[in-house]
Motif scaffolding. Structure first.
Motif, PDB file in Angstrom:
ATOM      1  N   ASN A   1      -0.750   6.992  16.391  1.00  0.00           N
ATOM      2  CA  ASN A   1      -1.767   6.473  14.830  1.00  0.00           C
ATOM      3  C   ASN A   1      -3.388   6.115  15.275  1.00  0.00           C
ATOM      4  O   ASN A   1      -3.399   4.461  15.683  1.00  0.00           O
TER       5      ASN A   1
ATOM      6  N   ASP B   1       2.802   0.467   5.304  1.00  0.00           N
ATOM      7  CA  ASP B   1       1.300   2.179   5.275  1.00  0.00           C
ATOM      8  C   ASP B   1       2.687   3.141   4.882  1.00  0.00           C
ATOM      9  O   ASP B   1       3.081   3.399   6.301  1.00  0.00           O
ATOM     10  N   VAL B   2       2.679   3.150   3.761  1.00  0.00           N
ATOM     11  CA  VAL B   2       3.594   4.112   3.422  1.00  0.00           C
ATOM     12  C   VAL B   2       2.804   5.248   4.123  1.00  0.00           C
ATOM     13  O   VAL B   2       3.728   7.483   3.663  1.00  0.00           O
ATOM     14  N   SER B   3       2.046   5.723   4.380  1.00  0.00           N
ATOM     15  CA  SER B   3       1.135   6.798   4.519  1.00  0.00           C
ATOM     16  C   SER B   3       1.280   7.587   5.373  1.00  0.00           C
ATOM     17  O   SER B   3       0.913   8.618   6.067  1.00  0.00           O
ATOM     18  N   VAL B   4       1.488   6.129   6.879  1.00  0.00           N
ATOM     19  CA  VAL B   4       2.060   6.608   8.395  1.00  0.00           C
ATOM     20  C   VAL B   4       3.391   7.340   8.531  1.00  0.00           C
ATOM     21  O   VAL B   4       4.093   6.516   8.333  1.00  0.00           O
ATOM     22  N   PRO B   5       4.121   8.329   8.229  1.00  0.00           N
ATOM     23  CA  PRO B   5       4.697   9.093   9.138  1.00  0.00           C
ATOM     24  C   PRO B   5       5.732   8.230   9.635  1.00  0.00           C
ATOM     25  O   PRO B   5       5.383   7.502  10.569  1.00  0.00           O
TER      26      PRO B   5
ATOM     27  N   LYS C   1       4.678   6.009  12.812  1.00  0.00           N
ATOM     28  CA  LYS C   1       4.992   4.539  13.140  1.00  0.00           C
ATOM     29  C   LYS C   1       5.086   3.799  14.111  1.00  0.00           C
ATOM     30  O   LYS C   1       5.141   3.073  14.520  1.00  0.00           O
TER      31      LYS C   1
END
Ligand code: AMP
Ligand code: ZN
Length: 458
Positions: free
Chosen positions: A346, A376-380, A384
């Motif tokens: 990322n 951070d739940v928005s990062v797959p 991650k």
């Protein structure tokens, strides 16, 4: 773009390597007369972090760390050769052969510690005993330029001949140093070579041993050329050892020495600074004997900036180990992906992480980025994992392997876990806590999630 705090000038500076795309680092290494203590290891870790950060940013690094296996003195010239001191401590005969044996033994132990802490092996690990000719040559050069005088116990550097002596500061007013030796011309003059009638190496001035300072000057110049980019070491070395290195090297060459000087602060214990001479030092072995992981100590050190003194306590280390274990466990739950489905680093997080490390190697901030990413739940998940493992190239925490993971839970522990699950179901928390302690004594840690008891190794 790296910004580092340069002890030479005492300010933050943007790094500009001497040769484009390459960096040379010289680090004062261990004196191999005893096991390294965990304070010493902080200084070797600094060198490792500097190297890893530069490599991560795409620079080519040449890292040199000396092994002091012979040489006079610590900060004062009267100091007995530490290797000889080590031999006496171990009740061994003092000969050149036994000095070599002691040096060999503790050099190996030092390498083991480095491996345990996942400190990359420097490209060159020169031993002082193998560079006596280079020391002599440098002293001769200084002699030819009028910086050297001989007195009854050795050959000295005349600091009054160098108007720039003491660039790193901290040399001030130490008149006690002249009292040690009334033949010295100036208080701050230091030994380049010390005579020894019984033992030592031949030299144009007489048999003896080189000074510790000239060894570092000679070895750094031999392997990195002069000037070179970075010099590192513990903060205690700046006032004398490093000022003396600068004086010798600059005057011998008639050119600059190291451009950037980085100094780590100390690891302290409750009763003050940790030092071999204070007898309060803790080794990595002690730590492992207590069931703690060497890499948990690395994690602990990363938690404070290298220029902040760190207070070591067993409680603090245990807290670090718990955090470190949680991080590894978390990563082990992330999907690994396969040939067709790979995680990508990322870039937003990479930028943040890089900025932290490039701001004078700010490891606490880099770790904060790591933890922020885990939440951070928005990062797959695949990304991650890839990103965290990418950061690990710098952190060196071996995040991919989870030595805490328990593959086969012993029957005895399984039984205790069952009893504990029953106790928890009955809200019998005293029993549950007692069982947790019992399990810990047997080498396992239990953590409770909403649905289960998670187990890992201490
Ligand atoms: P030595 O083996 O004594 O020559 O020291 C090796 C390195 O450890 C040097 O760079 C010292 O400045 C550094 N050092 C010594 N004691 C500590 C300490 N308590 N905390 C951090 N660094 C230290
Ligand atoms: Zn040195």
């Amino acid at each position: 773009m790296f910004s580092v705090y340069n002890s030479l000038g005492k300010r933050l500076e943007t790094v500009q390597p001497i040769r484009k795309g390459e960096v040379g680092i010289y680090s004062c290494g261990p004196t191999v007369y005893d096991y390294a203590h965990i304070g010493n290891l902080r200084s070797f870790l600094l060198s490792d972090l500097v190297r890893r950060s530069f490599e991560y940013s795409g620079l080519k690094v040449k890292q040199v760390m000396n092994i002091t296996d012979v040489g006079i003195g610590g900060n004062n010239d009267e100091g007995e050769d530490k290797i000889i001191k080590g031999l006496k401590r171990e009740g061994k005969e003092v000969t050149m052969e036994s000095m070599k044996e002691l040096g060999d033994f503790y050099t190996e132990k030092f390498k083991v510690d480095m491996r345990k802490l996942n400190i990359l092996t420097p490209h060159v690990l020169p031993r002082a005993s193998e560079h006596i000719a280079e020391d002599i040559e440098m002293i001769q050069t200084l002699d030819a330029k009028g910086f050297v005088y001989k007195i009854s116990d050795g050959v000295y550097f005349d600091t009054s001949k160098d108007p720039n002596y003491g660039k790193l500061g901290g040399t001030g007013g130490d008149e006690s140093r002249i009292a040690e030796n009334s033949e010295k011309r100036n208080a701050k003059d230091f030994a380049l070579w010390k005579f020894n009638q019984n033992l030592g190496y031949p030299s144009p001035w007489g048999q003896g041993f080189p000074g510790w300072h000239i060894e570092c000057s000679a070895m750094s110049t031999k392997y990195l050329g002069q000037p070179f980019d970075f010099h590192t070491g513990g903060i205690d070395l700046a006032p004398i050892h490093h000022n003396n290195e600068i004086a010798q090297s600059e005057n011998a060459c008639g050119c600059g020495f190291a451009h950037y000087w980085l100094h780590n602060e100390f690891v302290n214990v409750a009763d003050g600074k940790m030092a071999k001479s204070e007898g309060n030092h803790i080794t990595l072995r002690t730590l492992v004997d207590k069931g703690l992981s060497p890499l948990a100590y690395r994690y602990f050190l990363l938690g404070s900036h290298y220029r902040t003194p760190t207070n070591f306590s067993w409680e603090a280390l245990e807290a670090s180990q718990n955090a470190y274990r949680r991080l590894k466990e978390y990563i082990s739950t992330l999907p690994k992906g396969g040939i067709f489905k790979r995680g990508r680093v990322n870039q937003t997080y990479k930028k943040e992480f890089t900025e932290a490390m490039e701001s004078d190697f700010n490891t606490p901030e880099a770790l904060a980025v790591v933890w922020k990413l885990t939440k951070d739940v928005s990062v797959p998940s695949l990304d991650k994992r890839a990103t965290l493992l990418d950061f690990d190239k710098v952190l060196g925490l071996e995040l991919e392997e989870n030595e805490f993971e328990v593959k086969d839970i012993p029957a005895e522990i399984r039984k205790l876990l069952q009893e504990r699950a029953a106790a928890r179901k009955n809200k019998d928390f005293p029993t549950s806590d007692r069982l947790r302690d019992e399990i810990k004594k047997k080498g396992f840690v239990v953590e409770d999630t909403d649905t289960e008891q998670r187990i890992s190794r201490v």
